[in-house]
Scaffold this motif. Sequence first.
Motif, PDB file in Angstrom:
ATOM      1  N   PHE A 123       0.834  -1.201   0.000  1.00 14.71           N
ATOM      2  CA  PHE A 123       0.000   0.000   0.000  1.00 14.71           C
ATOM      3  C   PHE A 123       0.874   1.258   0.000  1.00 14.71           C
ATOM      4  O   PHE A 123       0.642   2.193  -0.769  1.00 14.71           O
ATOM      5  CB  PHE A 123      -0.948  -0.008   1.209  1.00 14.71           C
ATOM      6  CG  PHE A 123      -1.909   1.133   1.231  1.00 14.71           C
ATOM      7  CD1 PHE A 123      -2.961   1.198   0.333  1.00 14.71           C
ATOM      8  CD2 PHE A 123      -1.774   2.154   2.162  1.00 14.71           C
ATOM      9  CE1 PHE A 123      -3.852   2.267   0.335  1.00 14.71           C
ATOM     10  CE2 PHE A 123      -2.657   3.218   2.183  1.00 14.71           C
ATOM     11  CZ  PHE A 123      -3.695   3.274   1.269  1.00 14.71           C
ATOM     12  N   LYS A 124       1.926   1.276   0.854  1.00 17.19           N
ATOM     13  CA  LYS A 124       2.857   2.413   0.876  1.00 17.19           C
ATOM     14  C   LYS A 124       3.567   2.553  -0.473  1.00 17.19           C
ATOM     15  O   LYS A 124       3.739   3.656  -0.977  1.00 17.19           O
ATOM     16  CB  LYS A 124       3.905   2.230   1.980  1.00 17.19           C
ATOM     17  CG  LYS A 124       3.418   2.607   3.334  1.00 17.19           C
ATOM     18  CD  LYS A 124       4.484   2.894   4.363  1.00 17.19           C
ATOM     19  CE  LYS A 124       5.553   1.909   4.573  1.00 17.19           C
ATOM     20  NZ  LYS A 124       6.350   2.108   5.775  1.00 17.19           N
ATOM     21  N   ARG A 125       3.956   1.429  -1.031  1.00 12.36           N
ATOM     22  CA  ARG A 125       4.637   1.408  -2.322  1.00 12.36           C
ATOM     23  C   ARG A 125       3.737   1.980  -3.419  1.00 12.36           C
ATOM     24  O   ARG A 125       4.169   2.785  -4.243  1.00 12.36           O
ATOM     25  CB  ARG A 125       5.042  -0.032  -2.627  1.00 12.36           C
ATOM     26  CG  ARG A 125       5.786  -0.249  -3.891  1.00 12.36           C
ATOM     27  CD  ARG A 125       6.154  -1.742  -4.008  1.00 12.36           C
ATOM     28  NE  ARG A 125       6.604  -2.041  -5.331  1.00 12.36           N
ATOM     29  CZ  ARG A 125       7.822  -1.790  -5.779  1.00 12.36           C
ATOM     30  NH1 ARG A 125       8.717  -1.243  -4.989  1.00 12.36           N
ATOM     31  NH2 ARG A 125       8.152  -2.081  -7.019  1.00 12.36           N
ATOM     32  N   THR A 126       2.473   1.571  -3.399  1.00 13.12           N
ATOM     33  CA  THR A 126       1.522   2.032  -4.410  1.00 13.12           C
ATOM     34  C   THR A 126       1.258   3.525  -4.266  1.00 13.12           C
ATOM     35  O   THR A 126       1.263   4.264  -5.259  1.00 13.12           O
ATOM     36  CB  THR A 126       0.206   1.235  -4.299  1.00 13.12           C
ATOM     37  OG1 THR A 126       0.507  -0.162  -4.463  1.00 13.12           O
ATOM     38  CG2 THR A 126      -0.784   1.648  -5.354  1.00 13.12           C
ATOM     39  N   LEU A 127       1.037   4.000  -3.042  1.00 17.13           N
ATOM     40  CA  LEU A 127       0.809   5.436  -2.833  1.00 17.13           C
ATOM     41  C   LEU A 127       2.038   6.268  -3.197  1.00 17.13           C
ATOM     42  O   LEU A 127       1.913   7.374  -3.712  1.00 17.13           O
ATOM     43  CB  LEU A 127       0.409   5.706  -1.384  1.00 17.13           C
ATOM     44  CG  LEU A 127      -1.011   5.336  -0.987  1.00 17.13           C
ATOM     45  CD1 LEU A 127      -1.265   5.693   0.477  1.00 17.13           C
ATOM     46  CD2 LEU A 127      -2.035   6.026  -1.872  1.00 17.13           C
ATOM     47  N   GLY A 143      20.114   3.684  -6.990  1.00 18.06           N
ATOM     48  CA  GLY A 143      19.502   2.929  -8.064  1.00 18.06           C
ATOM     49  C   GLY A 143      18.096   2.454  -7.725  1.00 18.06           C
ATOM     50  O   GLY A 143      17.428   1.859  -8.551  1.00 18.06           O
ATOM     51  N   ARG A 144      17.672   2.719  -6.497  1.00 15.14           N
ATOM     52  CA  ARG A 144      16.310   2.364  -6.090  1.00 15.14           C
ATOM     53  C   ARG A 144      15.404   3.559  -6.314  1.00 15.14           C
ATOM     54  O   ARG A 144      15.817   4.693  -6.161  1.00 15.14           O
ATOM     55  CB  ARG A 144      16.281   1.955  -4.618  1.00 15.14           C
ATOM     56  CG  ARG A 144      16.970   0.632  -4.375  1.00 15.14           C
ATOM     57  CD  ARG A 144      17.040   0.296  -2.915  1.00 15.14           C
ATOM     58  NE  ARG A 144      15.711   0.033  -2.376  1.00 15.14           N
ATOM     59  CZ  ARG A 144      15.449   0.119  -1.073  1.00 15.14           C
ATOM     60  NH1 ARG A 144      16.376   0.469  -0.222  1.00 15.14           N
ATOM     61  NH2 ARG A 144      14.241  -0.131  -0.638  1.00 15.14           N
ATOM     62  N   MET A 145      14.175   3.266  -6.634  1.00 13.28           N
ATOM     63  CA  MET A 145      13.209   4.338  -6.846  1.00 13.28           C
ATOM     64  C   MET A 145      12.601   4.715  -5.502  1.00 13.28           C
ATOM     65  O   MET A 145      12.675   3.955  -4.541  1.00 13.28           O
ATOM     66  CB  MET A 145      12.164   3.891  -7.847  1.00 13.28           C
ATOM     67  CG  MET A 145      12.794   3.568  -9.201  1.00 13.28           C
ATOM     68  SD  MET A 145      11.634   3.082 -10.431  1.00 13.28           S
ATOM     69  CE  MET A 145      11.247   4.645 -11.147  1.00 13.28           C
ATOM     70  N   TRP A 146      11.980   5.890  -5.440  1.00 14.09           N
ATOM     71  CA  TRP A 146      11.414   6.354  -4.177  1.00 14.09           C
ATOM     72  C   TRP A 146      10.343   5.406  -3.663  1.00 14.09           C
ATOM     73  O   TRP A 146      10.250   5.171  -2.470  1.00 14.09           O
ATOM     74  CB  TRP A 146      10.851   7.763  -4.326  1.00 14.09           C
ATOM     75  CG  TRP A 146      11.904   8.812  -4.535  1.00 14.09           C
ATOM     76  CD1 TRP A 146      13.196   8.760  -4.091  1.00 14.09           C
ATOM     77  CD2 TRP A 146      11.770  10.026  -5.231  1.00 14.09           C
ATOM     78  NE1 TRP A 146      13.874   9.884  -4.472  1.00 14.09           N
ATOM     79  CE2 TRP A 146      13.013  10.686  -5.181  1.00 14.09           C
ATOM     80  CE3 TRP A 146      10.726  10.642  -5.902  1.00 14.09           C
ATOM     81  CZ2 TRP A 146      13.230  11.923  -5.757  1.00 14.09           C
ATOM     82  CZ3 TRP A 146      10.943  11.881  -6.478  1.00 14.09           C
ATOM     83  CH2 TRP A 146      12.185  12.509  -6.402  1.00 14.09           C
ATOM     84  N   HIS A 147       9.532   4.849  -4.575  1.00 14.56           N
ATOM     85  CA  HIS A 147       8.495   3.941  -4.092  1.00 14.56           C
ATOM     86  C   HIS A 147       9.097   2.646  -3.550  1.00 14.56           C
ATOM     87  O   HIS A 147       8.442   1.937  -2.805  1.00 14.56           O
ATOM     88  CB  HIS A 147       7.405   3.681  -5.150  1.00 14.56           C
ATOM     89  CG  HIS A 147       7.868   3.005  -6.390  1.00 14.56           C
ATOM     90  ND1 HIS A 147       8.209   3.701  -7.521  1.00 14.56           N
ATOM     91  CD2 HIS A 147       8.019   1.706  -6.683  1.00 14.56           C
ATOM     92  CE1 HIS A 147       8.562   2.851  -8.465  1.00 14.56           C
ATOM     93  NE2 HIS A 147       8.451   1.631  -7.981  1.00 14.56           N
TER      94      HIS A 147
END
Length: 179
Positions: A123-127, A143-147
């Motif tokens: 849910f946090k990832r999706t938001l 190299g990681r995205m914010w989500h």
Amino acid sequence: MKNIKLKNTDQKSSDFIYILEKKLLTFDRDRFFNCIIDFVFILVTIFMVTFVIVIIGNILQWDIYRMWEETLISLGFIGTYLSFAMVYYFIFEGLLGRTLGKIITGSVVINEYGLKPGFGAIFKRTLSRLIPFDALSFLGESGRMWHDSLSDTYVVEKNILEDQMKLQELNLIGTEDII
């Protein structure tokens, strides 16, 4: 080189498993293809839902297409796409740990234990995907995205993760259990 520190679920030998980040994380190219495949699938889903609404409306003599059209117009293209995308990512990553794009490219979303994340993290990832310019966040040093970082998840190559976990299990052969 940076390591990904995955928590060891077994706890027999050490608290963590260290795997080279470059070895485990999905390549930027694959993440780009994930995005393109998911984008196309979401657009096809919007079309299919609209098509089903038209068919049902015609069969049952309901005027639901007009209501659907008004909803799409009020949301606009971006609002419609984001609405469908949020549902798509939450359902696919929540149930499978993968979207259609990740299945095709061989990627999987994991948590800090190397397991499928729970629905709270998803849910946090999706938001977090709603953050403007999230798509450009891979340009950072990690190299990681914010989500990914905000939800404490990683997108990794599924076959490499499985190989590393098997290797870890083999390393534990012959160790004593301390009670």
